[in-house]
Write a protein that holds these residues in place. Structure first.
Motif, PDB file in Angstrom:
ATOM      1  N   PRO A   1       0.028   3.599  16.868  1.00 28.56           N
ATOM      2  CA  PRO A   1      -0.629   3.936  15.600  1.00 28.56           C
ATOM      3  C   PRO A   1       0.162   4.940  14.758  1.00 28.56           C
ATOM      4  N   ILE A   2       0.911   5.835  15.416  1.00 30.63           N
ATOM      5  CA  ILE A   2       1.718   6.807  14.669  1.00 30.63           C
ATOM      6  C   ILE A   2       2.849   6.100  13.948  1.00 30.63           C
ATOM      7  N   GLY A   3       3.476   5.168  14.656  1.00 28.63           N
ATOM      8  CA  GLY A   3       4.537   4.383  14.038  1.00 28.63           C
ATOM      9  C   GLY A   3       4.015   3.627  12.830  1.00 28.63           C
ATOM     10  N   ALA A   4       2.813   3.052  12.988  1.00 33.24           N
ATOM     11  CA  ALA A   4       2.219   2.306  11.879  1.00 33.24           C
ATOM     12  C   ALA A   4       1.960   3.239  10.693  1.00 33.24           C
ATOM     13  N   ALA A   5       1.417   4.424  10.961  1.00 34.22           N
ATOM     14  CA  ALA A   5       1.115   5.374   9.885  1.00 34.22           C
ATOM     15  C   ALA A   5       2.389   5.787   9.152  1.00 34.22           C
ATOM     16  N   LEU A   6       3.464   6.070   9.909  1.00 33.98           N
ATOM     17  CA  LEU A   6       4.710   6.513   9.278  1.00 33.98           C
ATOM     18  C   LEU A   6       5.374   5.379   8.504  1.00 33.98           C
ATOM     19  N   THR A   7       5.290   4.159   9.032  1.00 40.06           N
ATOM     20  CA  THR A   7       5.854   3.015   8.308  1.00 40.06           C
ATOM     21  C   THR A   7       5.094   2.808   7.006  1.00 40.06           C
ATOM     22  N   PHE A   8       3.771   2.973   7.072  1.00 41.72           N
ATOM     23  CA  PHE A   8       2.972   2.873   5.851  1.00 41.72           C
ATOM     24  C   PHE A   8       3.410   3.928   4.835  1.00 41.72           C
ATOM     25  N   VAL A   9       3.603   5.165   5.298  1.00 44.78           N
ATOM     26  CA  VAL A   9       4.043   6.239   4.396  1.00 44.78           C
ATOM     27  C   VAL A   9       5.391   5.881   3.764  1.00 44.78           C
ATOM     28  N   ALA A  10       6.320   5.368   4.585  1.00 44.05           N
ATOM     29  CA  ALA A  10       7.636   5.002   4.060  1.00 44.05           C
ATOM     30  C   ALA A  10       7.507   3.918   2.985  1.00 44.05           C
ATOM     31  N   LEU A  11       6.671   2.917   3.243  1.00 43.63           N
ATOM     32  CA  LEU A  11       6.504   1.819   2.279  1.00 43.63           C
ATOM     33  C   LEU A  11       5.804   2.295   1.013  1.00 43.63           C
ATOM     34  N   PHE A  12       4.742   3.113   1.196  1.00 44.16           N
ATOM     35  CA  PHE A  12       3.991   3.574   0.038  1.00 44.16           C
ATOM     36  C   PHE A  12       4.849   4.479  -0.855  1.00 44.16           C
ATOM     37  N   THR A  13       5.487   5.467  -0.243  1.00 43.73           N
ATOM     38  CA  THR A  13       6.303   6.385  -1.046  1.00 43.73           C
ATOM     39  C   THR A  13       7.469   5.639  -1.680  1.00 43.73           C
TER      40      THR A  13
ATOM     41  N   VAL B   1       5.559  11.474  -8.121  1.00 39.44           N
ATOM     42  CA  VAL B   1       5.900  12.409  -7.041  1.00 39.44           C
ATOM     43  C   VAL B   1       4.639  12.925  -6.363  1.00 39.44           C
ATOM     44  N   TRP B   2       3.659  13.369  -7.165  1.00 38.95           N
ATOM     45  CA  TRP B   2       2.480  13.989  -6.566  1.00 38.95           C
ATOM     46  C   TRP B   2       1.595  12.979  -5.850  1.00 38.95           C
ATOM     47  N   SER B   3       1.480  11.763  -6.390  1.00 39.13           N
ATOM     48  CA  SER B   3       0.661  10.782  -5.664  1.00 39.13           C
ATOM     49  C   SER B   3       1.324  10.431  -4.329  1.00 39.13           C
ATOM     50  N   ALA B   4       2.647  10.348  -4.299  1.00 36.09           N
ATOM     51  CA  ALA B   4       3.349  10.065  -3.042  1.00 36.09           C
ATOM     52  C   ALA B   4       3.079  11.172  -2.020  1.00 36.09           C
ATOM     53  N   TYR B   5       3.149  12.432  -2.492  1.00 36.21           N
ATOM     54  CA  TYR B   5       2.943  13.556  -1.562  1.00 36.21           C
ATOM     55  C   TYR B   5       1.495  13.637  -1.096  1.00 36.21           C
ATOM     56  N   VAL B   6       0.546  13.403  -2.012  1.00 34.88           N
ATOM     57  CA  VAL B   6      -0.872  13.519  -1.643  1.00 34.88           C
ATOM     58  C   VAL B   6      -1.232  12.461  -0.597  1.00 34.88           C
ATOM     59  N   VAL B   7      -0.807  11.220  -0.839  1.00 32.81           N
ATOM     60  CA  VAL B   7      -1.123  10.154   0.121  1.00 32.81           C
ATOM     61  C   VAL B   7      -0.474  10.458   1.476  1.00 32.81           C
TER      62      VAL B   7
ATOM     63  N   SER C   1       7.395   2.550  -2.653  1.00 34.48           N
ATOM     64  CA  SER C   1       6.837   1.788  -3.766  1.00 34.48           C
ATOM     65  C   SER C   1       6.645   2.680  -4.991  1.00 34.48           C
ATOM     66  N   VAL C   2       6.098   3.876  -4.748  1.00 37.04           N
ATOM     67  CA  VAL C   2       5.851   4.811  -5.847  1.00 37.04           C
ATOM     68  C   VAL C   2       7.175   5.324  -6.434  1.00 37.04           C
ATOM     69  N   TRP C   3       8.184   5.402  -5.610  1.00 38.55           N
ATOM     70  CA  TRP C   3       9.519   5.816  -6.061  1.00 38.55           C
ATOM     71  C   TRP C   3      10.191   4.674  -6.827  1.00 38.55           C
ATOM     72  N   GLY C   4       9.897   3.453  -6.430  1.00 38.31           N
ATOM     73  CA  GLY C   4      10.520   2.285  -7.041  1.00 38.31           C
ATOM     74  C   GLY C   4      10.131   2.105  -8.499  1.00 38.31           C
ATOM     75  N   LYS C   5       8.864   2.436  -8.804  1.00 42.72           N
ATOM     76  CA  LYS C   5       8.371   2.213 -10.173  1.00 42.72           C
ATOM     77  C   LYS C   5       9.219   2.932 -11.230  1.00 42.72           C
ATOM     78  N   PRO C   6       9.384   4.251 -11.155  1.00 40.23           N
ATOM     79  CA  PRO C   6      10.201   4.899 -12.195  1.00 40.23           C
ATOM     80  C   PRO C   6      11.701   4.638 -12.042  1.00 40.23           C
TER      81      PRO C   6
END
Lengths: 247, 64
Positions: A98-110, B19-25, A112-117
């Motif tokens: 479950p920790i691996g899953a959580a960290l992989t999710f964080v990597a994918l989510f961040t 940046v902040w939404s990435a950190y909060v999540v 994605s959010v980094w990809g937009k700008p």
């Protein structure tokens, strides 16, 4: 040497030693995470091309690096549990998933959010990103497979096989940025040769990577302790612990 | 410090939202990662302790 392995297979010893390690490791980890995040967010200069969005690197890269490293831990524990039938290895494998899953999710989510700008899109079916998504499904697969079996031994065997087969994905993730034309940038930190990242950005990043490794260890030990209590609920040492109301 | 006001920290030249939404999540996920086993272990200890006391209580009734 053998007595160490013997101890390692002893649930009360493992429970106790994990507790002692956590008492020191957890506070150190939290401090390192806070210092690293504040350093990266407020005290570094923005990237000359990406501006401030690059500050996501201080969570994106550590999460991705440790998600990958965690897979080795899980697969190695799976191999030990499969070959030597060591019960504690099975506990470790179940704790890591479950920790691996959580960290992989964080990597994918961040990411994605980094990809937009940066790239102008939230998601792209790029080799690196797709293979990380496969990693998430492998972790979730192991978690789900444990729940799917009533028989603990069959569950542990199936999960060990799945995690070992999933190892195929790991070199694909590493090499994906070199093998395929990709939006994802190649590695900036290199063990051989010069890193392509300024040292003012490198130090907080290294601190965060270390902190994420420690966090993985903490969460895994905590999962193992809970799992040990559940599996050993009927034994004397757990009953004694519960009667004392010890935490 | 790179930024000169709280406003600048929040806005990050237009990248603040990202940046902040990435950190909060991330913080939410990491806290959950640690809180989940902690709660599970406490609950287990409480349940096992409760079952133990009930067992002992029942045992005393029998011997009395």
């Amino acid at each position: 040497m053998w007595s160490f392995f013997h101890k390692l297979g002893s649930p009360p010893w493992l429970y106790g030693i994990a507790g002692s390690i956590l008492r020191y490791l957890l506070p150190v980890t939290v401090i390192a995470l806070v210092v690293g995040a504040v350093w990266g967010l407020l005290f570094t200069a923005p990237d000359f091309r990406q501006g401030n969005s690059y500050r996501i690197i201080y969570i994106h890269v550590p999460a991705a690096v440790v998600a990958l490293a965690g897979y080795y831990v899980m697969a190695a524990a799976g191999a030990v549990s499969l070959i030597w039938r060591m019960k504690m290895a099975d506990v470790a494998m179940k704790a890591a998933a479950p920790i691996g899953a959580a960290l992989t999710f964080v990597a994918l989510f961040t990411g994605s959010v980094w990809g937009k700008p940066t790239w102008g899109t939230w998601w792209v079916w790029d080799a690196r990103i797709t293979s990380m998504l496969v990693l998430l499904f492998l972790y979730l697969g192991v978690v789900a497979l444990y729940e799917a079996f009533d028989n603990k031994e069959a569950a542990s065997k199936a999960c060990a096989v799945l995690s070992l087969v999933g190892m195929v994905n790991i070199p694909i993730i590493y090499k994906s940025v070199d093998w395929w034309y990709s939006l994802h940038q190649p590695a900036s930190i290199k063990f051989t040769g010069e890193s392509t990242i300024d040292s003012s950005m490198l130090y907080p990043l290294l601190l965060m990577i270390t902190a994420f490794y420690c966090l993985f260890a903490c969460a895994m030990l905590m999962n193992m302790r809970a799992e040990l209590l559940e599996r050993e609920a009927k034994t004397g040492w757990v009953r004694k612990l519960a009667a004392e109301g010890a935490h | 410090m790179y930024f000169d006001s709280l406003q600048a920290v929040l806005e990050m030249d237009g990248h603040g939202m990202f940046v902040w939404s990435a950190y909060v999540v991330t913080v939410i996920v990491l806290v959950g990662m640690v809180a989940h086993p902690l709660r599970r272990r406490r609950r287990l200890l409480r349940d096992i302790g409760g079952a133990l006391r009930r067992e002992q209580g029942a045992g005393q009734e029998v011997t009395n």
